[in-house]
Design an enzyme around this catalytic site. Structure first.
Site, PDB file in Angstrom:
ATOM      1  N   ASP A 132     -22.835   9.324  28.940  1.00 33.14           N
ATOM      2  CA  ASP A 132     -24.132   9.973  29.141  1.00 33.14           C
ATOM      3  C   ASP A 132     -25.207   8.897  29.099  1.00 33.14           C
ATOM      4  O   ASP A 132     -25.310   8.143  28.123  1.00 33.14           O
ATOM      5  CB  ASP A 132     -24.370  11.000  28.031  1.00 33.14           C
ATOM      6  CG  ASP A 132     -25.081  12.246  28.535  1.00 33.14           C
ATOM      7  OD1 ASP A 132     -25.930  12.100  29.429  1.00 33.14           O
ATOM      8  OD2 ASP A 132     -24.784  13.343  28.037  1.00 33.14           O
ATOM      9  N   ASP A 183     -28.973  11.906  32.439  1.00 32.40           N
ATOM     10  CA  ASP A 183     -29.635  13.022  31.773  1.00 32.40           C
ATOM     11  C   ASP A 183     -31.053  13.245  32.296  1.00 32.40           C
ATOM     12  O   ASP A 183     -31.791  12.290  32.574  1.00 32.40           O
ATOM     13  CB  ASP A 183     -29.680  12.721  30.270  1.00 32.40           C
ATOM     14  CG  ASP A 183     -30.445  13.754  29.476  1.00 32.40           C
ATOM     15  OD1 ASP A 183     -29.957  14.892  29.378  1.00 32.40           O
ATOM     16  OD2 ASP A 183     -31.532  13.432  28.957  1.00 32.40           O
TER      17      ASP A 183
END
Length: 575
Positions: free
Chosen positions: A117, A221
């Site tokens: 991420d 993200d």
């Protein structure tokens, strides 16, 4: 009734090897791990890297191609890792860099690709970059978005009315810098300034570092938030307009975020990140590295993320059509329309992807009905392209109610007892349920960071392995089907058969066709597939059934009269 066909590949058998060379990810099974909640190896009640390494064989068991890990970087954990203090190190809560190297080594042994991420929009306010920026150091002073604000009637105020995703102003005063800094999320998550080329290069270097460590890509993200509108010649920004139907001035939806999300420069930044991916592919060789982009944005904007005539973009712009727009009352026409929204607008040569669960959204069983879990997984795993599963959805885990007093999600904690249940993400982040031992086998300790679901003795890996038609075993059967040429490379036709039944036909010249049928209703339905799909054999064989089914695997039925029990889903094959 909707009936349209998307041609996903050339039907000539000779074309198939060329398709396979286009990328392992085109028909991959991605699995999201929320590290805090997957497996705890040291008894502190919080999941860690060693716990993930211990359980990678489970991912292999369920056929996972790649797993992306929610943030594991050094962080004060104000937003549970999405506030990164050091983009180059592992937070001690999760382990060490050595633990990460062991995770990569074990994943490589099992041919499971690790995706990280990547949080580009902001850092933690404890990041060295921000500390130096706040101190006015020349190299870093413009790494973040700063503004001295405006003075009204002798009182200093934030420069705009912009509202944070987590409620309240997007601007916080910094006494040391004597200026406001921008944060689209928590005040402890200051926004980086992507109009500064040094920031862009710094974040590209972060990507290069982890790719050289051996990861196979990134889930990026909160992409729509990365850019705000450029300031005017005086360095000022415009206010955003009101949403008249929202009365709470602290709520994010109080404003229309036309100046703080989905700015045109965002698309180009994704293209630049893809250039880094291609650069690293050339340097490192081997299998493709990939970008998965998280953007809740208009469909026409999302399609630009794939790329254009001159630039490649994200291979996998997350498709949130289903997760965002389906609810427990949605009918088959709505399901079909949402599927076609993606298939019919996707640029030629790209791959579809389907996301039905993640760490921010209510679980499938709670959102769409616990009696539809198997049917929804059939939908996810028999649609063309890429499937994305959030940990525990293969077991049928559901949301866990958590009281206001026990709530720890910052998005909810910044609200109030009357609003928090609408905002909290805690219910979908509870510990993974491995077995029927205390605390579901998640930890050897005496407590967990979030409570374990009360149904863990019935819903867990160990128990479901032993039940032929458990959610887990149906998921595994569906995953096995995805290796067949028809499911991997075939065409897809998606039909709503009245309001209650959704049907998907996958077909490939020279191969069996497969038909997924889902009854969304509480009524028994009889379906004439001959009236819906051309080219079926008179008899069809049951390939995957659920515990609701009267028929069993390998039973035969007639295409012109398929009986479906309430909420039943099945997969059939031509004979």
């Amino acid at each position: 009734m909707m009936s349209r066909t998307l041609t996903l590949c050339c039907l000539l058998g000779l074309a198939l090897p060329a398709l396979a060379e286009l990328g392992w990810w085109r028909s991959a099974q991605f699995y999201q791990i929320y590290p805090r909640s997957f497996k705890d190896s040291d008894g502190d009640g919080i999941g860690d890297l060693e716990g993930i390494t211990q359980q990678l064989s489970y991912l292999k068991e369920i056929g996972v191609t790649a797993t992306w890990l929610s943030p594991i970087f050094t962080s004060p954990m104000a937003d549970f890792g999405y506030d990164v203090a050091d983009f180059y190190n592992i937070d001690p809560m999760f382990g060490t860099m050595e633990d990460f190297d062991k995770l990569l080594a074990r994943a490589n042994q099992l041919n499971i690709k690790i995706i990280l991420d990547f949080v580009p929009n902001h850092s933690s306010d404890e990041c060295d970059w921000f500390i130096r920026s706040a101190a006015g150091e020349e190299e870093y002073k413009d790494f973040y978005v700063w503004h001295t604000g405006k003075v009204v009637n002798g009182i200093r105020q934030p420069p705009t009315n912009w509202i944070s995703v987590f409620r309240g102003s997007q601007w916080t005063w910094h006494e040391g810098r004597q200026a406001y800094y921008l944060h689209q999320f928590l005040a402890k998550q200051p926004d980086l300034n992507y109009r500064n080329p040094k920031v862009v290069e710094a974040m590209k270097d972060v990507l290069r570092f982890w790719l050289r460590k051996g990861v196979y890509g990134f889930r990026i993200d909160a992409v729509p938030h990365v850019f705000e509108i450029a300031p005017d010649k005086d360095g000022n920004y415009p206010d955003e307009p009101r949403n008249e139907y929202v009365s709470d001035p602290e709520d994010y939806s109080y404003l229309q975020h036309i100046y703080t999300t989905n700015q045109p420069e965002t698309i180009d930044l994704v293209y630049q990140f893809r250039e880094v991916i291609e650069e690293m592919n050339a340097e490192l060789g081997g299998d493709d590295r990939v970008l998965l982009t998280e953007a809740y944005a208009p469909l026409d904007v999302l399609m630009q993320y794939y790329g254009n005539a001159t630039h490649n973009g994200s291979q996998i712009p997350f498709n949130f059509e289903l997760i965002s727009n389906l609810n427990i009352n949605s009918n088959a026409y709505q399901y079909s329309e949402l599927v076609h929204n993606w298939l019919d607008n996707m640029p030629e040569g790209q791959s579809a992807n389907w996301v039905l669960g993640n760490h921010d959204q209510s679980r499938i069983g709670s959102r769409l009905g616990a009696d539809r879990i198997d049917s929804i997984n059939m939908l996810l795993l028999t649609l063309p392209g890429i499937s994305v599963t959030y940990q525990g959805e293969e077991l049928g885990m559901t949301d866990v109610w958590i009281s206001w007093e026990d709530t720890i999600d910052p998005q909810a904690c910044q609200s109030n007892p009357n609003e928090y249940e609408r905002l909290t993400r805690d219910p979908v982040r509870t510990p993974f349920q491995w077995n029927d031992q205390p605390l579901a086998g998640f930890t050897t300790g005496s407590e967990t960071w979030l409570p374990v679901a009360s149904d863990y003795k019935l819903v867990n890996v160990k128990r479901e392995r032993g039940i032929p038609l458990s959610h887990l075993n149906i998921y595994k059967q569906l995953r096995t089907l995805r290796d067949l040429p028809t499911l991997k490379h075939g065409d897809a036709t998606v039909n709503a058969i009245g309001p209650n039944v959704l049907a998907i036909k996958r077909s490939l010249q020279g191969e069996k066709s497969y038909i997924t049928i889902i009854n969304l209703s509480d009524d028994v339905e009889s379906v004439n597939l001959d009236a819906v799909f051309a080219g079926l054999t008179a008899e069809l064989k049951y390939v995957v059934v659920s515990e609701k089914s009267l028929r069993r695997k390998d039973d035969v039925t007639f295409a012109n009269s398929v009986l479906l029990m309430p909420k039943e889903g099945v997969v059939l094959a031509t004979v």
